[in-house]
Design a protein around this motif. Structure first.
Motif, PDB file in Angstrom:
ATOM      1  N   GLU A 125       0.801  -1.227   0.000  1.00 56.85           N
ATOM      2  CA  GLU A 125       0.000   0.000   0.000  1.00 56.85           C
ATOM      3  C   GLU A 125       0.838   1.284   0.000  1.00 56.85           C
ATOM      4  O   GLU A 125       0.575   2.196  -0.794  1.00 56.85           O
ATOM      5  CB  GLU A 125      -0.950  -0.004   1.198  1.00 56.85           C
ATOM      6  CG  GLU A 125      -1.887   1.166   1.212  1.00 56.85           C
ATOM      7  CD  GLU A 125      -2.892   1.107   2.350  1.00 56.85           C
ATOM      8  OE1 GLU A 125      -3.737   2.020   2.413  1.00 56.85           O
ATOM      9  OE2 GLU A 125      -2.840   0.171   3.168  1.00 56.85           O
ATOM     10  N   THR A 126       1.824   1.377   0.852  1.00 61.62           N
ATOM     11  CA  THR A 126       2.616   2.614   0.921  1.00 61.62           C
ATOM     12  C   THR A 126       3.388   2.847  -0.366  1.00 61.62           C
ATOM     13  O   THR A 126       3.454   3.969  -0.865  1.00 61.62           O
ATOM     14  CB  THR A 126       3.576   2.576   2.123  1.00 61.62           C
ATOM     15  OG1 THR A 126       2.811   2.394   3.318  1.00 61.62           O
ATOM     16  CG2 THR A 126       4.381   3.860   2.235  1.00 61.62           C
ATOM     17  N   ARG A 127       3.954   1.781  -0.935  1.00 62.74           N
ATOM     18  CA  ARG A 127       4.697   1.944  -2.181  1.00 62.74           C
ATOM     19  C   ARG A 127       3.764   2.316  -3.331  1.00 62.74           C
ATOM     20  O   ARG A 127       4.105   3.159  -4.165  1.00 62.74           O
ATOM     21  CB  ARG A 127       5.482   0.668  -2.506  1.00 62.74           C
ATOM     22  CG  ARG A 127       6.659   0.462  -1.564  1.00 62.74           C
ATOM     23  CD  ARG A 127       7.607  -0.603  -2.046  1.00 62.74           C
ATOM     24  NE  ARG A 127       7.052  -1.930  -2.055  1.00 62.74           N
ATOM     25  CZ  ARG A 127       7.163  -2.802  -1.061  1.00 62.74           C
ATOM     26  NH1 ARG A 127       7.806  -2.468   0.045  1.00 62.74           N
ATOM     27  NH2 ARG A 127       6.646  -4.011  -1.175  1.00 62.74           N
ATOM     28  N   LEU A 128       2.588   1.720  -3.362  1.00 64.68           N
ATOM     29  CA  LEU A 128       1.614   2.082  -4.394  1.00 64.68           C
ATOM     30  C   LEU A 128       1.204   3.546  -4.247  1.00 64.68           C
ATOM     31  O   LEU A 128       1.157   4.295  -5.224  1.00 64.68           O
ATOM     32  CB  LEU A 128       0.387   1.171  -4.321  1.00 64.68           C
ATOM     33  CG  LEU A 128      -0.717   1.450  -5.349  1.00 64.68           C
ATOM     34  CD1 LEU A 128      -0.209   1.308  -6.774  1.00 64.68           C
ATOM     35  CD2 LEU A 128      -1.898   0.516  -5.095  1.00 64.68           C
ATOM     36  N   GLU A 136       9.361  15.083   1.464  1.00 66.75           N
ATOM     37  CA  GLU A 136       8.009  15.562   1.135  1.00 66.75           C
ATOM     38  C   GLU A 136       7.081  14.383   0.839  1.00 66.75           C
ATOM     39  O   GLU A 136       5.904  14.413   1.205  1.00 66.75           O
ATOM     40  CB  GLU A 136       8.062  16.525  -0.045  1.00 66.75           C
ATOM     41  CG  GLU A 136       6.716  17.093  -0.446  1.00 66.75           C
ATOM     42  CD  GLU A 136       6.034  17.926   0.653  1.00 66.75           C
ATOM     43  OE1 GLU A 136       4.809  18.159   0.531  1.00 66.75           O
ATOM     44  OE2 GLU A 136       6.698  18.330   1.625  1.00 66.75           O
ATOM     45  N   ILE A 137       7.599  13.356   0.190  1.00 62.76           N
ATOM     46  CA  ILE A 137       6.791  12.157  -0.050  1.00 62.76           C
ATOM     47  C   ILE A 137       6.384  11.563   1.294  1.00 62.76           C
ATOM     48  O   ILE A 137       5.213  11.235   1.514  1.00 62.76           O
ATOM     49  CB  ILE A 137       7.569  11.123  -0.897  1.00 62.76           C
ATOM     50  CG1 ILE A 137       7.919  11.703  -2.263  1.00 62.76           C
ATOM     51  CG2 ILE A 137       6.762   9.833  -1.050  1.00 62.76           C
ATOM     52  CD1 ILE A 137       8.947  10.877  -3.034  1.00 62.76           C
ATOM     53  N   ALA A 138       7.352  11.432   2.202  1.00 56.39           N
ATOM     54  CA  ALA A 138       7.066  10.885   3.531  1.00 56.39           C
ATOM     55  C   ALA A 138       6.039  11.741   4.260  1.00 56.39           C
ATOM     56  O   ALA A 138       5.108  11.219   4.884  1.00 56.39           O
ATOM     57  CB  ALA A 138       8.363  10.789   4.341  1.00 56.39           C
ATOM     58  N   ARG A 139       6.183  13.062   4.188  1.00 56.34           N
ATOM     59  CA  ARG A 139       5.251  13.960   4.866  1.00 56.34           C
ATOM     60  C   ARG A 139       3.841  13.819   4.311  1.00 56.34           C
ATOM     61  O   ARG A 139       2.876  13.671   5.062  1.00 56.34           O
ATOM     62  CB  ARG A 139       5.706  15.414   4.736  1.00 56.34           C
ATOM     63  CG  ARG A 139       4.852  16.395   5.557  1.00 56.34           C
ATOM     64  CD  ARG A 139       5.155  17.842   5.215  1.00 56.34           C
ATOM     65  NE  ARG A 139       4.699  18.224   3.895  1.00 56.34           N
ATOM     66  CZ  ARG A 139       3.427  18.449   3.564  1.00 56.34           C
ATOM     67  NH1 ARG A 139       2.464  18.308   4.446  1.00 56.34           N
ATOM     68  NH2 ARG A 139       3.109  18.808   2.332  1.00 56.34           N
ATOM     69  N   GLN A 140       3.712  13.830   2.980  1.00 55.53           N
ATOM     70  CA  GLN A 140       2.384  13.762   2.380  1.00 55.53           C
ATOM     71  C   GLN A 140       1.695  12.428   2.641  1.00 55.53           C
ATOM     72  O   GLN A 140       0.473  12.360   2.707  1.00 55.53           O
ATOM     73  CB  GLN A 140       2.452  14.038   0.879  1.00 55.53           C
ATOM     74  CG  GLN A 140       2.717  15.494   0.571  1.00 55.53           C
ATOM     75  CD  GLN A 140       2.447  15.845  -0.866  1.00 55.53           C
ATOM     76  OE1 GLN A 140       1.567  15.282  -1.501  1.00 55.53           O
ATOM     77  NE2 GLN A 140       3.204  16.803  -1.390  1.00 55.53           N
ATOM     78  N   LEU A 141       2.478  11.376   2.802  1.00 56.20           N
ATOM     79  CA  LEU A 141       1.887  10.059   3.057  1.00 56.20           C
ATOM     80  C   LEU A 141       1.860   9.700   4.539  1.00 56.20           C
ATOM     81  O   LEU A 141       1.426   8.609   4.901  1.00 56.20           O
ATOM     82  CB  LEU A 141       2.644   8.981   2.264  1.00 56.20           C
ATOM     83  CG  LEU A 141       2.609   9.130   0.748  1.00 56.20           C
ATOM     84  CD1 LEU A 141       3.425   8.032   0.083  1.00 56.20           C
ATOM     85  CD2 LEU A 141       1.173   9.120   0.232  1.00 56.20           C
ATOM     86  N   SER A 142       2.343  10.611   5.383  1.00 53.95           N
ATOM     87  CA  SER A 142       2.394  10.382   6.840  1.00 53.95           C
ATOM     88  C   SER A 142       3.134   9.101   7.193  1.00 53.95           C
ATOM     89  O   SER A 142       2.659   8.260   7.957  1.00 53.95           O
ATOM     90  CB  SER A 142       0.971  10.363   7.425  1.00 53.95           C
ATOM     91  OG  SER A 142       0.310  11.571   7.167  1.00 53.95           O
ATOM     92  N   ALA A 185      12.582   7.150   7.504  1.00 55.92           N
ATOM     93  CA  ALA A 185      13.377   5.932   7.294  1.00 55.92           C
ATOM     94  C   ALA A 185      12.548   4.863   6.581  1.00 55.92           C
ATOM     95  O   ALA A 185      13.060   4.159   5.698  1.00 55.92           O
ATOM     96  CB  ALA A 185      13.897   5.405   8.628  1.00 55.92           C
ATOM     97  N   THR A 186      11.285   4.753   6.950  1.00 54.97           N
ATOM     98  CA  THR A 186      10.401   3.781   6.305  1.00 54.97           C
ATOM     99  C   THR A 186      10.200   4.138   4.845  1.00 54.97           C
ATOM    100  O   THR A 186      10.262   3.272   3.960  1.00 54.97           O
ATOM    101  CB  THR A 186       9.038   3.731   7.032  1.00 54.97           C
ATOM    102  OG1 THR A 186       9.268   3.401   8.406  1.00 54.97           O
ATOM    103  CG2 THR A 186       8.096   2.735   6.405  1.00 54.97           C
ATOM    104  N   MET A 187       9.986   5.424   4.568  1.00 59.68           N
ATOM    105  CA  MET A 187       9.784   5.859   3.183  1.00 59.68           C
ATOM    106  C   MET A 187      11.037   5.608   2.361  1.00 59.68           C
ATOM    107  O   MET A 187      10.959   5.198   1.202  1.00 59.68           O
ATOM    108  CB  MET A 187       9.389   7.334   3.118  1.00 59.68           C
ATOM    109  CG  MET A 187       9.109   7.817   1.711  1.00 59.68           C
ATOM    110  SD  MET A 187       7.902   6.819   0.788  1.00 59.68           S
ATOM    111  CE  MET A 187       6.457   7.033   1.778  1.00 59.68           C
ATOM    112  N   SER A 188      12.201   5.823   2.953  1.00 56.06           N
ATOM    113  CA  SER A 188      13.456   5.575   2.250  1.00 56.06           C
ATOM    114  C   SER A 188      13.540   4.112   1.813  1.00 56.06           C
ATOM    115  O   SER A 188      13.943   3.812   0.681  1.00 56.06           O
ATOM    116  CB  SER A 188      14.631   5.938   3.151  1.00 56.06           C
ATOM    117  OG  SER A 188      15.844   5.654   2.501  1.00 56.06           O
TER     118      SER A 188
END
Length: 146
Positions: free
Chosen positions: A16-19, A37-43, A47-50
């Motif tokens: 889900e997060t990658r999609l 910004e990607i991490a912020r917009q997706l909450s 580190a997880t977003m990376s």
């Protein structure tokens, strides 16, 4: 595109997060977004977003470039087009009218993208996107819809 590459691409999107991140980057084309910004917009924690962006990058779905202290990520639309083409290459068994709804859907998407980017496309080169041009993108502050 080889079967292995298509499997890797769709496997990367089967989370889900990658999609959500990939869909967000598609909306931000051609400018892309910094990882933070990607991490912020997706909450999502940075580190997880990376880690998620690394999976998408290994699958060929996103590209990245360093801009100062930031890493800007962009959707690799050519790769996605190749993956979709791979899926429908043998579509319709010689009856192209069966595939017309799919072709129309993809054409409509492309036409909408072209018209929304038409006014700003003349202002930027093919590989550069200034922050002023990207900040006018109506999606730049939107959260991915559920």
């Amino acid at each position: 595109m080889k079967t292995f590459d298509v499997i890797a691409s769709f496997s990367a999107l089967a989370q889900e997060t990658r999609l959500d991140a990939f869909r967000l980057l598609v909306r931000q084309e051609p400018c892309g977004l910094p990882a933070g910004e990607i991490a912020r917009q997706l909450s999502v924690p940075h580190a997880t977003m990376s880690a998620h962006l690394s999976v998408l990058s290994r699958a060929g779905l996103v590209t990245s470039r360093r801009q100062g202290r930031s890493i800007i990520y962009r959707a690799n639309l050519t790769h996605m087009q190749e993956a979709i083409s791979f899926l429908v290459r043998d579509c319709c068994a010689g009856h192209p009218e069966v595939c017309d709804p799919l072709a129309k859907c993809l054409s409509d998407c492309s036409a909408n993208q072209s018209s929304s980017n038409q006014s700003s496309s003349n202002q930027r080169s093919s590989n550069q996107c200034s922050s002023n041009q990207c900040s006018s993108n109506p999606c730049s502050s939107s959260k991915v819809p559920e």
